[in-house]
Design an enzyme around this catalytic site. Structure first.
Site, PDB file in Angstrom:
ATOM      1  CB  SER A 147      -7.221   3.527   0.011  1.00  0.00           C
ATOM      2  OG  SER A 147      -8.108   4.567  -0.353  1.00  0.00           O
ATOM      3  CB  CYS A 148      -6.291   8.563   2.002  1.00  0.00           C
ATOM      4  SG  CYS A 148      -7.509   8.579   3.322  1.00  0.00           S
TER       5      CYS A 148
END
EC number: 4.4.1.16
Length: 432
Positions: free
Chosen positions: A374-375
């Site tokens: 997700s980063c």
């Protein structure tokens, strides 16, 4: 499974569309028992934990109980648990501490460390691998850019996706202070050989001691493993272990395990203030979130084998359905022969020139998932560096989708999302 639990943890029913969440490696919802622990602490333990009146003492008791719960979950001692804001802080705290420790040792020994060159000998050396989370990679890169450390990024094997023990041992230098290797990768689910790394480093440290060289310590970021498999710090043999609440149905705080904190293993604060957490992490404690973290840890201690078996069953069924629906077009990016992986993670690509992962997900009506970490979501059009490091070809990696199932995911959910993927592919290929 009761209705509240199924609503929180399984598929989500909303009008007019039903959504199925399969991004549990990114974050998890709070278990109902965790929500209850948080809200009760907000109501009844709102006092300052450093105060002597009733609400303060109750807050301190809750914090101590949560510390014991976390220690039990990982097979450690309560006094070795330090509460933090999350995994990023825990990882940075370890790296910061090792830089400080190295320089203090240099000062004590009069800079007599055997070295390859004068410049190199004055900087601590770290060893990590090429598939670590950004909260390890970026702090280390920052240290290198500012000429404050040397770092070896060991490539993972293109055969099994693991950091190889022999490669890590070969990278050790006289100035090496820390080996940091994640316990499980968030994109592939591959379990890293942390126990063997620790065992070999421990043996190497005996030789280093005879030569007057400092110990090499071992850290593992266990964010993805906790709640999905048993994690025991004695089995792992690590000096530091990072705990992240929101990956195992807890709140968005974390903790750091430090073996014999401040005695056997050095830890230096990044913050200075009121002296909480034995001065290692000052700041008035976030009692409600710590209460929730403790409850989440209790649930893992009590139910981990059940969680693991359920997630493995659903993940295996998911992979069977994908292969049945897409045949030879499917490439399972997280399946490496003879390698253990997380029970909930399926990284796959559907081969086709128009089927980039983010494009497929954009066409999905039911599935809620991501192409990878997700980063990295702002770079979703680029192939995952993790998959490329593991030997996945560029054209396959570009089409990757990461699905990660949870405690409440059902086979019916799997059937829904496979049909959703089928219609998304048909849309993109002009067959609808």
């Amino acid at each position: 499974m009761d209705a509240a639990r199924n609503g929180a943890l399984g598929s989500v029913e909303s009008l007019p569309d039903r959504k199925v969440y399969m991004d549990y490696n990114a974050t998890t919802p709070l278990e109902p028992e965790v929500i209850q622990a948080v809200t009760e602490a907000m109501k009844e333990a709102w006092g300052n934990p450093s105060s002597s009146y009733v609400s303060g003492r109750k807050a301190k008791d809750i914090i101590n109980a949560a510390r014991a719960s976390l220690a039990k979950m990982i097979g450690g001692k309560p006094q070795d648990i330090i509460f933090t804001s999350g995994g990023t802080e825990s990882n940075n705290l370890v790296i910061h501490s090792m830089v400080r420790c190295f320089h203090e040792q240099q000062t004590l020994k009069g800079n007599m460390v055997d070295q390859h060159s004068p410049e190199e000998g004055t900087r601590p050396h770290f060893i990590t691998c090429t598939v670590e989370h950004d909260s390890i990679r970026l702090p280390l890169e920052h240290l290198v850019e500012n000429q404050m450390a040397e770092v070896t990024f060991v490539p993972v094997s293109k055969v099994n996706g693991q950091a190889e023990v022999e490669d890590i041992l070969a990278a050790v230098r006289p100035t090496t202070c820390l080996v940091t290797i994640m316990l499980a990768n968030n994109e592939t689910g591959v379990i890293m050989p942390v126990s063997e790394i620790s065992r070999r480093i421990k043996a190497l440290n005996q030789i280093r001691a005879a030569s007057g060289l400092p110990r090499v310590l071992v850290h593992t970021d266990a964010a993805q493993a906790l709640g999905k498999r048993r994690v025991d710090v004695e089995d792992l043999g690590v000096d530091f272990l990072t705990i992240v609440g929101h990956k195992f149905y807890g709140p968005r705080i974390g903790a750091l395990y430090v073996r014999g904190v401040g005695k056997l293993t050095p830890l230096y604060p990044m913050l200075f203030g009121g002296g909480q957490e034995r001065n290692f992490r000052p700041g008035t404690e976030n009692t409600p979130m710590i209460a929730g973290l403790g409850k989440a840890a209790d649930l893992v201690s009590e139910n981990c084998e059940t969680y693991e078996a359920h997630m493995r069953d659903i993940r295996d069924y998911l992979e069977e359905r994908l292969e049945a629906e897409f045949g030879k077009r499917i490439h399972l990016n997280s399946r490496f022969p003879g390698v253990e992986r997380l029970p909930n993670t399926c990284n796959f690509s559907i081969q086709g020139s128009q089927l980039q992962g983010y494009t497929v997900l954009a066409q999905c009506r039911t599935l809620l998932a991501s192409v990878g970490a997700s980063c990295h979501s702002n770079h979703e059009d680029r192939p995952s560096p993790v998959l490329l490091s593991c030997g996945i070809p560029v054209d396959v990696a570009r089409n990757a989708v990461r699905l990660s199932v949870g405690r409440g995911t059902t086979r019916a959910d799997v059937d829904l999302i496979v049909q959703d993927l089928k219609q998304a592919v048909a849309q993109l290929e002009g067959r609808l």
